[in-house]
Scaffold this motif. Structure first.
Motif, PDB file in Angstrom:
ATOM      1  N   GLU A   1      -1.232   5.408 -16.173  1.00 20.13           N
ATOM      2  CA  GLU A   1      -0.929   5.216 -17.591  1.00 20.13           C
ATOM      3  C   GLU A   1      -1.651   4.004 -18.152  1.00 20.13           C
ATOM      4  O   GLU A   1      -2.244   4.061 -19.215  1.00 20.13           O
ATOM      5  N   PHE A   2      -1.618   2.917 -17.404  1.00 17.12           N
ATOM      6  CA  PHE A   2      -2.227   1.697 -17.919  1.00 17.12           C
ATOM      7  C   PHE A   2      -3.728   1.860 -18.103  1.00 17.12           C
ATOM      8  O   PHE A   2      -4.300   1.403 -19.086  1.00 17.12           O
ATOM      9  N   SER A   3      -4.363   2.528 -17.141  1.00 18.13           N
ATOM     10  CA  SER A   3      -5.821   2.650 -17.223  1.00 18.13           C
ATOM     11  C   SER A   3      -6.234   3.779 -18.168  1.00 18.13           C
ATOM     12  O   SER A   3      -7.418   3.901 -18.487  1.00 18.13           O
ATOM     13  N   GLU A   4      -5.291   4.590 -18.585  1.00 13.20           N
ATOM     14  CA  GLU A   4      -5.557   5.711 -19.503  1.00 13.20           C
ATOM     15  C   GLU A   4      -6.626   6.645 -18.950  1.00 13.20           C
ATOM     16  O   GLU A   4      -7.536   7.061 -19.661  1.00 13.20           O
ATOM     17  N   LEU A   5      -6.518   6.949 -17.674  1.00 14.39           N
ATOM     18  CA  LEU A   5      -7.534   7.799 -17.052  1.00 14.39           C
ATOM     19  C   LEU A   5      -6.940   9.099 -16.522  1.00 14.39           C
ATOM     20  O   LEU A   5      -7.457   9.677 -15.563  1.00 14.39           O
ATOM     21  N   GLN A   6      -5.853   9.555 -17.149  1.00 15.43           N
ATOM     22  CA  GLN A   6      -5.150  10.738 -16.653  1.00 15.43           C
ATOM     23  C   GLN A   6      -6.077  11.880 -16.231  1.00 15.43           C
ATOM     24  O   GLN A   6      -5.944  12.440 -15.150  1.00 15.43           O
ATOM     25  N   GLU A   7      -7.050  12.200 -17.114  1.00 13.15           N
ATOM     26  CA  GLU A   7      -7.860  13.404 -16.840  1.00 13.15           C
ATOM     27  C   GLU A   7      -8.884  13.165 -15.739  1.00 13.15           C
ATOM     28  O   GLU A   7      -9.492  14.094 -15.243  1.00 13.15           O
ATOM     29  N   PHE A   8      -9.099  11.894 -15.402  1.00 16.50           N
ATOM     30  CA  PHE A   8     -10.228  11.613 -14.507  1.00 16.50           C
ATOM     31  C   PHE A   8      -9.821  11.209 -13.101  1.00 16.50           C
ATOM     32  O   PHE A   8     -10.651  10.759 -12.329  1.00 16.50           O
ATOM     33  N   MET A   9      -8.540  11.340 -12.779  1.00 13.25           N
ATOM     34  CA  MET A   9      -8.097  10.821 -11.492  1.00 13.25           C
ATOM     35  C   MET A   9      -8.705  11.569 -10.304  1.00 13.25           C
ATOM     36  O   MET A   9      -8.715  11.080  -9.191  1.00 13.25           O
ATOM     37  N   HIS A  10      -9.209  12.781 -10.549  1.00 13.02           N
ATOM     38  CA  HIS A  10      -9.801  13.518  -9.420  1.00 13.02           C
ATOM     39  C   HIS A  10     -11.318  13.566  -9.489  1.00 13.02           C
ATOM     40  O   HIS A  10     -11.956  14.411  -8.871  1.00 13.02           O
ATOM     41  N   THR A  11     -11.883  12.649 -10.257  1.00 13.59           N
ATOM     42  CA  THR A  11     -13.337  12.557 -10.363  1.00 13.59           C
ATOM     43  C   THR A  11     -13.815  11.432  -9.456  1.00 13.59           C
ATOM     44  O   THR A  11     -13.165  10.389  -9.392  1.00 13.59           O
ATOM     45  N   PRO A  12     -14.932  11.652  -8.754  1.00 17.24           N
ATOM     46  CA  PRO A  12     -15.459  10.536  -7.955  1.00 17.24           C
ATOM     47  C   PRO A  12     -15.807   9.353  -8.852  1.00 17.24           C
ATOM     48  O   PRO A  12     -16.298   9.541  -9.964  1.00 17.24           O
ATOM     49  N   VAL A  13     -15.563   8.172  -8.338  1.00 18.60           N
ATOM     50  CA  VAL A  13     -15.739   6.972  -9.150  1.00 18.60           C
ATOM     51  C   VAL A  13     -17.204   6.747  -9.534  1.00 18.60           C
ATOM     52  O   VAL A  13     -17.497   6.101 -10.529  1.00 18.60           O
ATOM     53  N   LYS A  14     -18.122   7.335  -8.773  1.00 22.01           N
ATOM     54  CA  LYS A  14     -19.543   7.119  -9.104  1.00 22.01           C
ATOM     55  C   LYS A  14     -19.895   7.698 -10.473  1.00 22.01           C
ATOM     56  O   LYS A  14     -20.866   7.304 -11.088  1.00 22.01           O
ATOM     57  N   ASN A  15     -19.065   8.639 -10.967  1.00 23.78           N
ATOM     58  CA  ASN A  15     -19.335   9.213 -12.287  1.00 23.78           C
ATOM     59  C   ASN A  15     -18.646   8.449 -13.413  1.00 23.78           C
ATOM     60  O   ASN A  15     -18.699   8.857 -14.560  1.00 23.78           O
ATOM     61  N   PHE A  16     -17.966   7.370 -13.075  1.00 22.89           N
ATOM     62  CA  PHE A  16     -17.248   6.598 -14.091  1.00 22.89           C
ATOM     63  C   PHE A  16     -18.190   5.672 -14.846  1.00 22.89           C
ATOM     64  O   PHE A  16     -19.205   5.222 -14.304  1.00 22.89           O
ATOM     65  N   SER A  17     -17.827   5.375 -16.075  1.00 22.19           N
ATOM     66  CA  SER A  17     -18.545   4.322 -16.791  1.00 22.19           C
ATOM     67  C   SER A  17     -17.996   2.977 -16.328  1.00 22.19           C
ATOM     68  O   SER A  17     -16.921   2.920 -15.725  1.00 22.19           O
ATOM     69  N   SER A  18     -18.737   1.907 -16.605  1.00 16.73           N
ATOM     70  CA  SER A  18     -18.283   0.613 -16.084  1.00 16.73           C
ATOM     71  C   SER A  18     -16.954   0.209 -16.714  1.00 16.73           C
ATOM     72  O   SER A  18     -16.124  -0.440 -16.085  1.00 16.73           O
ATOM     73  N   GLY A  19     -16.748   0.624 -17.962  1.00 21.95           N
ATOM     74  CA  GLY A  19     -15.474   0.325 -18.607  1.00 21.95           C
ATOM     75  C   GLY A  19     -14.316   1.005 -17.889  1.00 21.95           C
ATOM     76  O   GLY A  19     -13.267   0.402 -17.660  1.00 21.95           O
ATOM     77  N   MET A  20     -14.544   2.262 -17.502  1.00 18.73           N
ATOM     78  CA  MET A  20     -13.487   2.993 -16.800  1.00 18.73           C
ATOM     79  C   MET A  20     -13.174   2.345 -15.464  1.00 18.73           C
ATOM     80  O   MET A  20     -12.021   2.213 -15.063  1.00 18.73           O
ATOM     81  N   VAL A  21     -14.245   1.944 -14.757  1.00 15.06           N
ATOM     82  CA  VAL A  21     -14.048   1.307 -13.457  1.00 15.06           C
ATOM     83  C   VAL A  21     -13.204   0.056 -13.602  1.00 15.06           C
ATOM     84  O   VAL A  21     -12.229  -0.144 -12.861  1.00 15.06           O
TER      85      VAL A  21
END
Lengths: 244, 258
Positions: free
Chosen positions: A136-156
């Motif tokens: 909830e805090f990170s607001e990444l609900q939809e992305f929890m099953h995505t490999p982190v390498k596809n994240f933007s630096s803000g998401m990380v």
């Protein structure tokens, strides 16, 4: 009531040896050893730094680039051992030194939550309990099953901040971490840190933004080339610092 | 001492996570996944037993089992130590930033290799059943050589990982070393085939001892000799102590050389 001292740094000095040449290989090393050419330049990143932090205080470390702020935090976090002097810590330390350092790019966000939690010393059960809060805090609900390498630096950094600030550690170390993310998220982070201060967590805060430091800290240590230039109440030190 | 134990207990969950990461990453995006740990030694066994039962004739009954058992042991040693060697360098970004007991990275590599060993061991059992080899009671003693081997390999791994941080040459050299070591271990050939001088050298290799112990209990229905166990134990402990000592002495300088 006398507050207890949670961090006590006494005459901490940190010396890095800058080898005038770097040896990565054995042959060079042996040859130079035999010729007695192994020479080192010494660089004192910190010299004779002493301060104390009481429980519930929030201490800001300020200074220019290369003044030894990060080195100081690393010695407190236990990453570096000081060359001289001692750092005594009483309590659990949650380091927020570089967000996302503990992530494995190939694992999904969810797997990284557990890996990172374990790096901070939490077991799986504790992480399961905190999992929902992190999402909830990170607001990444939809992305929890995505490999982190596809994240933007803000998401990380959002994810990393959410993980690092679960629970209430006795000491929280923040090194320039609030400069990430959009202002909405920065605000959320500051609120969270404020809440931790209220709960009795001791904060160690490093930032170049003097406003942020003023907002969060009540004590300040000003470092200059590894020496303590001034320490004391936030207002007074900030005053001097902005005039220098 | 109690401080060390407490610290270890605090970070024990990390060991689980590191091991499960190693395994997950290794088999991510492969269709057969973990099955590969089982299939790899089987394919190697097929190739080696085909080559060696046609080209060179060794007088060993059930040669496939002989080769496979040798491989199970030797591959564990070479895999665990090679992986452990790069454990510290591979985790440099972490070690530079947060405090974690550093030996955990080495241990986690050895543990993941041990899980592979168990898979290979299952393959060995499958081949034993498939070729109708006799299954003996002495098999129950198989933990003895395995535990000794794990302790021995962990010691070597700790030593290598600490040295490699300072001298990266070790990484390149070690590949050559393990190849040489493989020929100095009776993985493919029987000991009896060797002339006395060479046999002496091969016997000096600690892996030879662990391997023959393993074969004794698994294939030959022999109890391991007491002398073999004692020598193996002493070797494992000595190597472990040296590894721990070197690692302990060097660990504070890792961050300066990473």
């Amino acid at each position: 009531m006398e507050q207890k001292t949670v961090i006590k740094a006494e005459n901490v000095s940190m010396c890095f040896t800058l080898a005038s040449e770097k040896f990565d290989n054995f042959k060079d090393y042996v040859i130079k050893m035999i010729k007695k050419q192994v020479s080192y330049d010494e660089f004192w990143a910190l010299s004779d730094v002493s301060f104390e932090v009481k429980q519930g205080d929030s201490l800001g470390l300020i200074g220019l680039n290369g003044s030894g702020k990060s080195t100081m935090l690393k010695t407190i976090a236990g990453v570096l051992k000081p060359t001289k002097g001692t750092v005594v810590i009483d309590g659990t330390v949650a380091p927020l030194i570089e967000l996302g350092a503990g992530f494995d790019a190939d694992l999904t966000a969810e797997e990284n939550v557990y890996l990172n939690g374990a790096l901070l010393g939490y077991d799986r059960k504790q992480m399961e309990a905190a999992y929902q809060d992190i999402v909830e805090f990170s607001e990444l609900q939809e992305f929890m099953h995505t490999p982190v390498k596809n994240f933007s630096s803000g998401m990380v950094s959002r994810l990393a901040f959410a993980i690092a600030t679960i629970g209430t550690p006795d000491i929280l170390i923040c090194d320039e971490v609030l400069s990430v993310g959009d202002f909405h998220f920065q605000e959320k982070c500051e609120q969270r840190i404020q809440r931790m201060i209220d709960a009795g967590t001791t904060i160690l805060f490093v930032s170049h933004s003097i406003q942020q430091v003023k907002k969060i800290c009540n004590k300040i240590v000003w470092l200059d080339h590894g020496h303590v230039k001034m320490q004391g109440d936030a207002e007074a030190v900030c005053e001097q610092y902005s005039h220098s | 001492m109690s401080g060390y134990i407490q610290n270890f207990l605090k970070f024990r969950p990390l060991l689980n996570e590191l091991v499960s990461r190693d395994i997950k990453i290794k088999y991510r995006r492969s269709v057969l996944g973990v099955l590969w740990t089982l299939l790899n030694p089987l394919f190697m066994m097929l190739i080696l037993s085909f080559v060696f039962s046609n080209l060179f004739k060794f007088n060993i009954d059930n040669f496939p089992l002989y080769v496979l058992s040798g491989q199970v042991i030797f591959n564990f040693f070479s895999e665990s130590t090679t992986n452990a060697m790069s454990a510290i360098i591979g985790s440099s970004s972490l070690i530079k930033k947060i405090y974690v007991p550093k030996y955990l990275f080495v241990i986690s590599r050895v543990v993941s290799s041990f899980i592979n060993l168990l898979a290979a061991f299952t393959a060995l059992l499958a081949v034993m059943i498939f070729t109708r080899a006799e299954l003996h009671w002495t098999m129950l003693l198989v933990p003895i050589p395995l535990v000794l081997l794990v302790v021995f390999s962990t010691g070597v791994g700790l030593f290598l990982s600490a040295i490699t941080v300072q001298f990266r040459d070790v990484m390149h050299l070690y590949g050559v070393f393990t190849t040489a070591l493989m020929y100095l271990t009776p993985v493919i050939y029987p000991l009896s085939l060797l002339p006395d001088t060479v046999k002496f050298i091969v016997m000096l290799n600690p892996l030879t001892n662990y391997l023959s112990m393993f074969r004794d209990v698994m294939l030959n229905n022999n109890l391991p000799s007491l002398l073999g166990v004692v020598v193996g134990l002493v070797e494992a402990i000595i190597v472990m102590v040296i590894g721990l000592y070197v690692f302990y002495k060097k660990q504070d300088t890792f961050i300066l050389n990473l």
